[in-house]
Write a protein that holds these residues in place. Structure first.
Motif, mmCIF file in Angstrom:
data_model
loop_
_atom_site.group_PDB
_atom_site.id
_atom_site.type_symbol
_atom_site.label_atom_id
_atom_site.label_comp_id
_atom_site.label_asym_id
_atom_site.label_seq_id
_atom_site.Cartn_x
_atom_site.Cartn_y
_atom_site.Cartn_z
ATOM 1 N N ASP A 190 -2.598 5.702 -2.332
ATOM 2 C CA ASP A 190 -3.753 4.805 -2.437
ATOM 3 C C ASP A 190 -4.759 5.122 -1.344
ATOM 4 N N ARG A 191 -4.243 5.657 -0.265
ATOM 5 C CA ARG A 191 -5.077 5.800 0.913
ATOM 6 C C ARG A 191 -4.541 6.955 1.747
ATOM 7 N N VAL A 225 -4.608 8.667 5.605
ATOM 8 C CA VAL A 225 -4.980 8.556 7.009
ATOM 9 C C VAL A 225 -4.733 9.917 7.632
ATOM 10 N N ASP A 270 -9.838 7.990 7.396
ATOM 11 C CA ASP A 270 -9.046 6.901 6.843
ATOM 12 C C ASP A 270 -9.798 6.378 5.632
ATOM 13 N N ASP A 271 -9.371 6.810 4.441
ATOM 14 C CA ASP A 271 -10.119 6.432 3.250
ATOM 15 C C ASP A 271 -9.269 6.691 2.001
ATOM 16 N N VAL A 272 -9.867 6.402 0.841
ATOM 17 C CA VAL A 272 -9.147 6.719 -0.398
ATOM 18 C C VAL A 272 -9.125 8.237 -0.570
ATOM 19 N N GLU A 319 0.832 -1.203 0.000
ATOM 20 C CA GLU A 319 0.000 0.000 0.000
ATOM 21 C C GLU A 319 0.868 1.256 0.000
ATOM 22 N N VAL A 347 0.396 4.766 1.590
ATOM 23 C CA VAL A 347 -0.471 5.496 2.504
ATOM 24 C C VAL A 347 0.119 6.875 2.777
#
Lengths: 267, 284, 283
Positions: C214-215, C217, C227-229, C39, C41
């Motif tokens: 991708d994400r 936080v 906490d999401d796309v 991921e 992040v």
């Protein structure tokens, strides 16, 4: 300017001198110092100078660099020269005027001292020009490693040296910046009595200390993140390995020492 | 009369060495009093060297600098006095803090000017208010403050010298978005209140676009242009080629007009983009 | 084992021993987070929100007061896991000057491997590889202080890459760089993720950088608050501003237009999407 100092700088290269084992280079440098201080005649000294200049040629470091490293030391050279010239009064008198007296003994000693210092500077600059600071500290660490037995923290000392070398340019730059910033706030660094000037340094030294501590803290953290845990079990990227050329170099050096002694005795 | 004027200003680093570099190349510039100028340029474009000439920290290799009509370096004794007219806030100014208390640190500059205690006190209180430093903090050590507060104390230290020209080199770098907006907003307030000249050096074209009335672009040691934001952002492509990052919103509208949408004007702030889009929609 | 970095109800306090009595500041107040292998992040939050503290918990620089942290399957609270974790979870810091140890680029990149006791020939191979990966191989004999900020930061990344980490944590690596330096570093980060499958945790104040993750936080006063796309996070423009953060300019524009009743999708976060949507509207 602080930035113009070339002593202690490293000029990467691929010459024979660069490729010599750094331990061998340190030993040769020490041997060369012996070569400079052993002889009592110009012949012996001359052989030492031939040795170092030969090494300089082999290193393919531009001759200009050597002159540049000598330049800031001219006052010291002149001072030693004059001191010896005027205060040693052995041998025949060459020149006399009122209290000033120059003798052959004084002149020779002065010349000797100047040549020795020049040789010393060329020799030690050659060592740092051709050896990366890391290889140098590495070599010192290994040459001193027998002292670990008497609980001398050899690895830690070498690490400290490396870090100091790494941060000298950074801190010089930082000092420049802080000086400009305080000057912009009206700090007067150029005029006033000695005490006033010393006081004027406070606004520069405190920020410099604060920032050095901050850097040290950051660096310690970064080192920890990269698994640093002291000297135990460490390996090195650059292995110090002696090659035939190292033995040849040591051999040649030994030969030159012998030659120096002989020249001194015979001629 | 121009508050800042340079004539053929040139500065060469390391003359006579292999590292010789022309950092500022014959710059002719006139900045009127009261302007809010954004200074932009790639790293190494000469913008830092240029601003260090404006308060006499560097001496030009060639050419002249005039501040408020007076030529710098003409009389070396006047240099320090002229320097007080141009306040220079360096990047990461919090690294210059050194006094025991916030109050004393802000007082350092004004004290060097030889002002009276009362005047110094007045200035400290006024500038601290402008940068949002509460008086409760005056007796604290500057090293106990948060990063943003330290930065603002350092800026106050230069503002308190009440310079006719205030130059700030990347005052918002390293701060979070809220901290950025706060500091830049305060600088704008200062400009509004004091009507002094402000030069804001920044890598962020967004910030420059939002605040500056004029923009000075340095490129390869030369003054590329000194003009209004509209005229500067009209050259968005050239700016991009210099390695400068044009605001995202400007790029969007450049692309739209390349696709055949008749945008009509240069877009460089979000609010303007909104109004323009609404206008275009209602005209349809 | 899909989760790579895992925090369960993590609490952490800094203790200031200079004050008398010592002052405790709780920085993380029960963070639970699960980051998967591969991921990318982005960790956002205003200064002092606790995001750096959290990152340092994942490579066992900070040890949780309460709760659990697992990094690559290792329990971060155990002393014997310290070195295994730090080999797998590398960290790059904000100030490029303060994390370079050696006076020659390649020797700095070798530093971690030397500490790990890797064979010299293997060090050589991995140093060269890491320097090539970040595009700094030609500079291997240079002195670090003569490089640009972006180049120094790439050297720092190479120093971490040489350890062959599974995760790279980057704590505001672009904060002190100019736009081109930032672009260099971001390009390198994305390449690590895409070509080498390295898990990335990027702390940043630049929303355009976060938009590429991708994400996202978001941490606020010691808690995970979003906490999401990226599309979902940036769509909440007002909320982001409340948290002291920002959104990309295009997202802000679309937000304002939607408030005026213009029919536009709320999840526009990149320049391309914005150009397309506005073109549809205005053509």
């Amino acid at each position: 300017m602080l930035k113009d100092i070339t002593i202690g700088q490293f000029f990467p290269g691929n010459s024979v001198v660069h490729r010599l084992d750094s331990r061998v280079k340190i030993i040769i440098t020490i041997a060369f110092i012996v070569m400079l201080f052993l002889p009592n005649s110009f012949y012996g000294l001359g052989i030492g100078m031939v040795f170092v200049l030969g090494a300089f040629l082999l290193s393919r470091i531009p001759f200009k660099m050597m002159l540049k490293s000598l330049k800031p030391l001219i006052p010291i050279l002149l001072f030693t020269g004059i001191l010896n010239l005027f205060f040693i009064s052995t041998g025949d008198v060459l020149f006399e005027w009122k209290l000033i007296k120059i003798t052959t003994g004084g002149a020779t000693t002065a010349a000797f001292m100047i040549i020795r210092i020049i040789g010393l500077i060329i020799g030690s600059s050659l060592l740092t020009y051709t050896t990366s600071p890391i290889a140098l500290t590495d070599a010192i660490e290994r040459l001193l490693s027998p002292l670990k037995k008497i609980k001398l923290p050899v690895h830690e000392l070498a690490m400290m040296m490396t870090i100091a070398l790494r941060f000298i340019p950074t801190l010089i730059e930082e000092t420049d910046k802080i000086m400009s910033a305080q000057k912009a706030r009206g700090a007067d660094l150029e005029t006033g009595s000695l005490i006033q000037r010393a006081k004027a340094l406070v606004p520069i030294l405190i920020p410099l200390f604060v920032s050095s501590f901050r850097r040290a803290e950051d660096l310690a953290l970064a080192m920890e993140c990269r698994c640093y845990h002291g000297g135990e079990g460490r390996t090195r990227l650059k292995q110090l390995k002696t090659a035939p050329r190292d033995y040849i170099a040591l051999f040649v050096t030994a030969g030159f020492i012998a030659l120096t002694v002989l020249a001194d005795k015979m001629l | 009369m121009a508050i800042i004027k340079t004539e053929n200003l040139t500065y060469v680093y390391g003359e006579g060495t292999p590292f010789r570099k022309v950092a500022v190349d014959s710059v002719n510039l006139e900045i009127e009093e009261g302007e809010f100028v954004g200074v932009i340029g790639h790293t190494g474009s000469g913008k830092s060297t240029l601003i260090q000439h404006l308060n006499g920290l560097l001496k030009p290799t060639d050419g002249k600098v005039f501040i408020d009509g007076e030529q710098l370096w003409e009389d070396k004794k006047r240099l320090r006095d002229i320097r007080f007219k141009v306040g220079l806030v360096f990047q990461y100014p919090e690294y210059q803090l050194f006094e025991e208390t916030v109050y004393k640190d802000i007082a350092f500059g004004p004290k060097n000017m030889g002002l009276s205690e009362d005047e110094i006190d007045r200035r400290i209180r006024e500038t601290a208010r402008m940068v949002g430093i509460r008086e409760e903090l005056f007796d604290k050590s500057p090293f106990e403050l948060s990063g943003g507060q330290k930065r603002r104390v350092a800026i106050a230290g230069v503002m308190a010298m009440e310079p006719k020209v205030l130059i700030l080199d990347e005052p918002a770098s390293g701060l979070d978005p809220k901290g950025r907006d706060k500091i830049l907003g305060q600088i704008r307030e200062y400009h509004k209140e004091k009507k002094n000249t402000v030069l804001l050096v920044s890598h962020s074209m967004e910030d420059v676009a939002k605040h500056a009335g004029r923009i000075l672009v340095m490129n390869k040691s030369k003054l590329y242009m000194y003009d209004t934001p509209v005229n500067v952002f009209a050259k968005a492509d050239e700016l991009s080629n210099m390695g400068l990052s044009v605001p995202q919103i400007t790029r969007v509208f450049k692309r739209l007009s390349a696709m055949g949408v008749n945008v009509g004007e240069e877009v460089y702030t979000v609010y303007f983009a909104k109004d323009l889009t609404m206008k275009l929609l209602s005209n349809k | 084992m899909n989760s790579f970095l895992k925090a369960e109800n993590l609490k952490f306090s800094y203790i200031n021993n200079i004050e008398e009595p010592p002052v405790r500041t709780e920085v993380l107040k029960g963070v639970s987070l699960d980051i998967k292998k591969g991921e990318f992040v982005a960790l956002l939050g205003h200064n002092g929100s606790g995001k750096s503290t959290l990152a340092k918990c994942f490579n066992a620089i900070n040890i949780a007061d309460e709760g659990k942290v697992y990094s690559c399957g290792f329990d971060a609270s155990l002393e014997e896991n310290l070195l295994p974790i730090r080999q797998r979870v590398g960290m790059v810091f904000q100030n490029p000057d303060n994390q370079i140890v050696a006076t020659i680029v390649e020797e700095d990149v070798a530093f971690a491997l030397e500490n790990m006791g890797v064979e010299p020939s293997e060090i050589r191979r991995r140093v060269d590889e890491a320097l090539k990966t970040v595009g700094m191989y030609e500079y291997k004999d240079h002195a670090p202080h003569k490089l640009s900020g972006g180049q120094k930061q790439r050297v720092a990344i190479a120093g971490i890459l040489a350890m062959k980490p599974q995760v790279v944590l980057l704590d505001e690596p672009t904060a002190m760089l100019d736009p081109s330096g930032r672009a260099e570093v971001l390009k390198t980060i994305k390449m690590l993720k895409e070509e080498m499958g390295v898990t990335i945790v990027l702390i940043t104040h630049y929303m355009e950088e976060a938009a590429q993750a991708d994400r996202i936080v978001v941490i606020d006063s010691g808690n995970v608050v979003m906490d999401d796309v990226p599309k979902k996070v940036f769509a909440q423009v007002e909320r982001m501003k409340e948290l002291g953060l920002d959104v990309p300019q295009v997202t802000e524009l679309v937000h304002h237009l939607r408030q005026q009743g213009v029919d536009l999708p709320c999840d526009i976060i990149t320049e391309d999407e914005c150009v397309k949507a506005l073109y549809e509207l205005l053509k």
